[in-house]
Write a protein that holds these residues in place. Structure first.
Motif, PDB file in Angstrom:
ATOM      1  N   SER A   3     -17.329  10.050  11.436  1.00 14.28           N
ATOM      2  CA  SER A   3     -17.044  10.443  10.054  1.00 14.28           C
ATOM      3  C   SER A   3     -15.712  11.146   9.990  1.00 14.28           C
ATOM      4  CB  SER A   3     -18.146  11.384   9.538  1.00 14.28           C
ATOM      5  OG  SER A   3     -18.223  12.521  10.358  1.00 14.28           O
ATOM      6  N   PRO A   4     -14.967  10.989   8.865  1.00  8.72           N
ATOM      7  CA  PRO A   4     -13.655  11.623   8.755  1.00  8.72           C
ATOM      8  C   PRO A   4     -13.784  13.135   8.712  1.00  8.72           C
ATOM      9  CG  PRO A   4     -14.318  10.675   6.662  1.00  8.72           C
ATOM     10  CD  PRO A   4     -15.315  10.212   7.668  1.00  8.72           C
ATOM     11  N   LYS A   5     -12.737  13.793   9.126  1.00  9.37           N
ATOM     12  CA  LYS A   5     -12.709  15.255   9.101  1.00  9.37           C
ATOM     13  C   LYS A   5     -12.894  15.753   7.678  1.00  9.37           C
ATOM     14  CE  LYS A   5      -9.733  19.125  10.444  1.00  9.37           C
ATOM     15  NZ  LYS A   5      -8.402  19.499  10.991  1.00  9.37           N
ATOM     16  N   ASP A 154       3.601   0.491  -1.770  1.00  4.27           N
ATOM     17  CA  ASP A 154       4.667  -0.299  -1.144  1.00  4.27           C
ATOM     18  C   ASP A 154       4.344  -0.668   0.299  1.00  4.27           C
ATOM     19  OD1 ASP A 154       4.937   2.069   0.230  1.00  4.27           O
ATOM     20  OD2 ASP A 154       6.970   2.501  -0.466  1.00  4.27           O
ATOM     21  N   ASP A 155       3.114  -0.440   0.726  1.00  2.00           N
ATOM     22  CA  ASP A 155       2.634  -0.732   2.080  1.00  2.00           C
ATOM     23  C   ASP A 155       3.319   0.117   3.143  1.00  2.00           C
ATOM     24  OD1 ASP A 155       0.794  -2.096   3.724  1.00  2.00           O
ATOM     25  OD2 ASP A 155       2.391  -3.395   4.477  1.00  2.00           O
ATOM     26  N   GLY A 156       4.014   1.172   2.733  1.00  2.00           N
ATOM     27  CA  GLY A 156       4.572   2.105   3.695  1.00  2.00           C
ATOM     28  C   GLY A 156       3.486   3.041   4.213  1.00  2.00           C
ATOM     29  N   PRO A 157       3.797   3.841   5.235  1.00  2.00           N
ATOM     30  CA  PRO A 157       2.787   4.743   5.806  1.00  2.00           C
ATOM     31  C   PRO A 157       2.143   5.659   4.777  1.00  2.00           C
ATOM     32  CG  PRO A 157       4.712   4.629   7.236  1.00  2.00           C
ATOM     33  CD  PRO A 157       5.076   3.905   5.976  1.00  2.00           C
ATOM     34  N   ASN A 158       2.941   6.204   3.864  1.00  2.69           N
ATOM     35  CA  ASN A 158       2.360   7.133   2.894  1.00  2.69           C
ATOM     36  C   ASN A 158       1.534   6.419   1.828  1.00  2.69           C
ATOM     37  OD1 ASN A 158       3.261   9.490   4.113  1.00  2.69           O
ATOM     38  ND2 ASN A 158       5.234   9.426   3.077  1.00  2.69           N
ATOM     39  N   SER A 159       1.878   5.185   1.491  1.00  2.00           N
ATOM     40  CA  SER A 159       1.031   4.404   0.590  1.00  2.00           C
ATOM     41  C   SER A 159      -0.316   4.130   1.239  1.00  2.00           C
ATOM     42  CB  SER A 159       1.707   3.075   0.228  1.00  2.00           C
ATOM     43  OG  SER A 159       2.760   3.253  -0.677  1.00  2.00           O
ATOM     44  N   GLN A 164      -6.138   5.697   2.087  1.00  2.00           N
ATOM     45  CA  GLN A 164      -7.072   6.388   2.972  1.00  2.00           C
ATOM     46  C   GLN A 164      -7.675   7.615   2.289  1.00  2.00           C
ATOM     47  OE1 GLN A 164      -5.277   7.989   6.528  1.00  2.00           O
ATOM     48  NE2 GLN A 164      -7.226   8.082   7.618  1.00  2.00           N
ATOM     49  N   LEU A 165      -6.840   8.364   1.547  1.00  2.00           N
ATOM     50  CA  LEU A 165      -7.346   9.533   0.834  1.00  2.00           C
ATOM     51  C   LEU A 165      -8.348   9.119  -0.238  1.00  2.00           C
ATOM     52  CD1 LEU A 165      -7.308  12.563   0.251  1.00  2.00           C
ATOM     53  CD2 LEU A 165      -5.296  12.201  -1.183  1.00  2.00           C
ATOM     54  N   LEU A 166      -8.055   8.063  -0.985  1.00  2.00           N
ATOM     55  CA  LEU A 166      -8.990   7.587  -1.997  1.00  2.00           C
ATOM     56  C   LEU A 166     -10.299   7.122  -1.375  1.00  2.00           C
ATOM     57  CD1 LEU A 166      -6.910   5.589  -4.630  1.00  2.00           C
ATOM     58  CD2 LEU A 166      -8.313   7.592  -5.017  1.00  2.00           C
ATOM     59  N   SER A 167     -10.210   6.591  -0.170  1.00  2.00           N
ATOM     60  CA  SER A 167     -11.429   6.123   0.496  1.00  2.00           C
ATOM     61  C   SER A 167     -12.356   7.277   0.860  1.00  2.00           C
ATOM     62  CB  SER A 167     -11.073   5.307   1.741  1.00  2.00           C
ATOM     63  OG  SER A 167     -10.569   6.140   2.766  1.00  2.00           O
ATOM     64  N   LEU A 220       1.923  -9.610  -2.152  1.00  2.00           N
ATOM     65  CA  LEU A 220       0.597 -10.001  -2.615  1.00  2.00           C
ATOM     66  C   LEU A 220      -0.444  -9.832  -1.517  1.00  2.00           C
ATOM     67  CD1 LEU A 220       1.489 -13.183  -4.696  1.00  2.00           C
ATOM     68  CD2 LEU A 220       0.592 -11.026  -5.597  1.00  2.00           C
ATOM     69  N   ALA A 221      -0.052 -10.195  -0.289  1.00  2.00           N
ATOM     70  CA  ALA A 221      -0.986 -10.084   0.837  1.00  2.00           C
ATOM     71  C   ALA A 221      -1.322  -8.630   1.143  1.00  2.00           C
ATOM     72  CB  ALA A 221      -0.396 -10.767   2.068  1.00  2.00           C
ATOM     73  N   THR A 222      -0.318  -7.767   1.150  1.00  2.00           N
ATOM     74  CA  THR A 222      -0.571  -6.356   1.462  1.00  2.00           C
ATOM     75  C   THR A 222      -1.360  -5.676   0.339  1.00  2.00           C
ATOM     76  OG1 THR A 222       1.613  -5.748   0.575  1.00  2.00           O
ATOM     77  CG2 THR A 222       1.445  -6.141   2.946  1.00  2.00           C
ATOM     78  N   LEU A 223      -1.093  -6.063  -0.904  1.00  2.00           N
ATOM     79  CA  LEU A 223      -1.872  -5.534  -2.015  1.00  2.00           C
ATOM     80  C   LEU A 223      -3.343  -5.899  -1.865  1.00  2.00           C
ATOM     81  CD1 LEU A 223       0.225  -6.106  -5.279  1.00  2.00           C
ATOM     82  CD2 LEU A 223      -0.725  -3.936  -4.493  1.00  2.00           C
ATOM     83  N   GLU A 224      -3.600  -7.142  -1.535  1.00  2.00           N
ATOM     84  CA  GLU A 224      -4.981  -7.595  -1.420  1.00  2.00           C
ATOM     85  C   GLU A 224      -5.686  -6.922  -0.247  1.00  2.00           C
ATOM     86  OE1 GLU A 224      -8.377  -9.184  -2.612  1.00  2.00           O
ATOM     87  OE2 GLU A 224      -6.467  -9.201  -3.693  1.00  2.00           O
ATOM     88  N   THR A 225      -4.972  -6.668   0.837  1.00  2.00           N
ATOM     89  CA  THR A 225      -5.569  -5.979   1.983  1.00  2.00           C
ATOM     90  C   THR A 225      -6.015  -4.574   1.591  1.00  2.00           C
ATOM     91  OG1 THR A 225      -4.249  -7.223   3.597  1.00  2.00           O
ATOM     92  CG2 THR A 225      -5.139  -5.101   4.315  1.00  2.00           C
ATOM     93  N   ALA A 226      -5.128  -3.846   0.886  1.00  2.00           N
ATOM     94  CA  ALA A 226      -5.468  -2.492   0.445  1.00  2.00           C
ATOM     95  C   ALA A 226      -6.609  -2.523  -0.575  1.00  2.00           C
ATOM     96  CB  ALA A 226      -4.238  -1.818  -0.144  1.00  2.00           C
ATOM     97  N   ALA A 227      -6.559  -3.482  -1.499  1.00  2.00           N
ATOM     98  CA  ALA A 227      -7.600  -3.578  -2.518  1.00  2.00           C
ATOM     99  C   ALA A 227      -8.960  -3.875  -1.900  1.00  2.00           C
ATOM    100  CB  ALA A 227      -7.232  -4.650  -3.540  1.00  2.00           C
TER     101      ALA A 227
END
Length: 296
Positions: A3-5, A154-159, A164-167, A220-227
């Motif tokens: 489980s996450p911290k 933008d699929d960068g580390p902070n995006s 991850q935070l929303l998850s 489009l691919a990175t958006l769908e992966t995150a979604a």
């Protein structure tokens, strides 16, 4: 999978309307039951240049009293919430307490008003957002509910950290996330290219069109992966791919989708550049009326 911290949220208080907006926004967030929330009040008065010790004490006492109602709001959801009163200037007090409690999110108001307006003025909020080692939630006003999030992705580390935070939040029946990617297309005939021979311009145009198509496909691919990640944990998730200048396009998308909170990643920096948020993050802080969550 472990489980996450546990997530720790720190709310900066000063008794101002903007500070109250930050408190109310935090209380309405869909945090998980494991989330812990506390507050911090900076009572350092050296920056007021007060000449009277008695006036100094009065100001400190008044500030502590002014934040009492905010503490009551916090404890209505988190009965064990505590507020640290720190005799330091606001920026140092907030960042220091965030380090002490290992905060994952700092929440504060933007441009407070009234007696203590200088304690959480825009410059303080901006400095905390730039210097913090964690996500920072900045609120001018509090939304009535917090269940619609718009993410500039933008699929960068902070995006990816934003996703991850929303998850780690708990989506409700009416919760929604909109992932927005904005691409600035390359103009094949910009600048000197417009003066090239027709045959060369045609070749340039074709190659740039291929580059733009490749960028579009990747986005489009990175958006769908995150979604997909967010959908798998229960978020109603949409994606939108826009073309244009990132800041105005993102602000418009946030309004169109009736977002409660706008989420952006800070610019990836290091060393002396650490205090740079990036043009989009700075822009949404300056222009968004809804709360802004800056993730790093």
């Amino acid at each position: 999978m472990p489980s996450p911290k546990r997530l720790q949220v720190l709310v900066a208080m000063d008794g101002s309307p903007a500070s109250k907006a930050a408190v109310d926004t935090v209380v309405r967030f869909p945090w998980s039951d494991s989330t812990r929330v506390g507050g911090v009040v900076a009572v350092g008065t050296a920056h007021f240049r007060l000449q009277s010790k008695s006036l100094d004490e009065v100001l400190k006492s008044s500030l502590e009293q002014a934040t009492g109602s905010a503490h009551d709001v916090l404890t209505s959801r988190w009965p064990g919430a505590e507020v640290a009163v720190i005799d330091e200037a606001p920026i140092e007090a907030i960042l220091g307490e965030a380090r002490r409690v290992h905060a994952g999110v700092i929440a504060l108001g933007w441009r407070g008003h009234g007696t203590f307006r200088r304690l959480l003025a825009g410059s303080v909020s901006r400095a905390v957002a730039a210097r913090a080692n964690c996500a920072v939630l900045v609120a001018r006003t509090a939304p009535k509910v917090v269940n619609r999030f718009v993410i500039g992705y933008d699929d960068g580390p902070n995006s990816r950290r934003a996703v991850q935070l929303l998850s780690r939040l708990v989506p409700g029946r009416d919760s929604k996330v909109v992932l927005v990617t904005i691409i600035e297309p390359v103009n094949p005939l910009a600048g000197r290219a417009a003066r090239l021979p027709a045959a060369v311009r045609s070749t340039v145009r074709s190659r740039i069109a291929a580059v733009n198509a490749e960028r579009l496909e990747k986005a489009l691919a990175t958006l769908e992966t995150a979604a997909t990640r967010l959908r798998n944990i229960g978020w109603n998730t949409e994606t939108e791919l826009l073309s244009g200048s990132p800041l105005p396009a993102l602000l418009t998308a946030a309004r169109v989708h009736d977002g409660d909170v706008l989420i952006v990643g800070a610019r990836e920096t290091s060393g002396v550049e650490r205090a740079l948020l990036g043009s989009v993050a700075e822009g949404v802080l300056n222009n968004s009326r809804m709360p802004v969550l800056i993730v790093r």
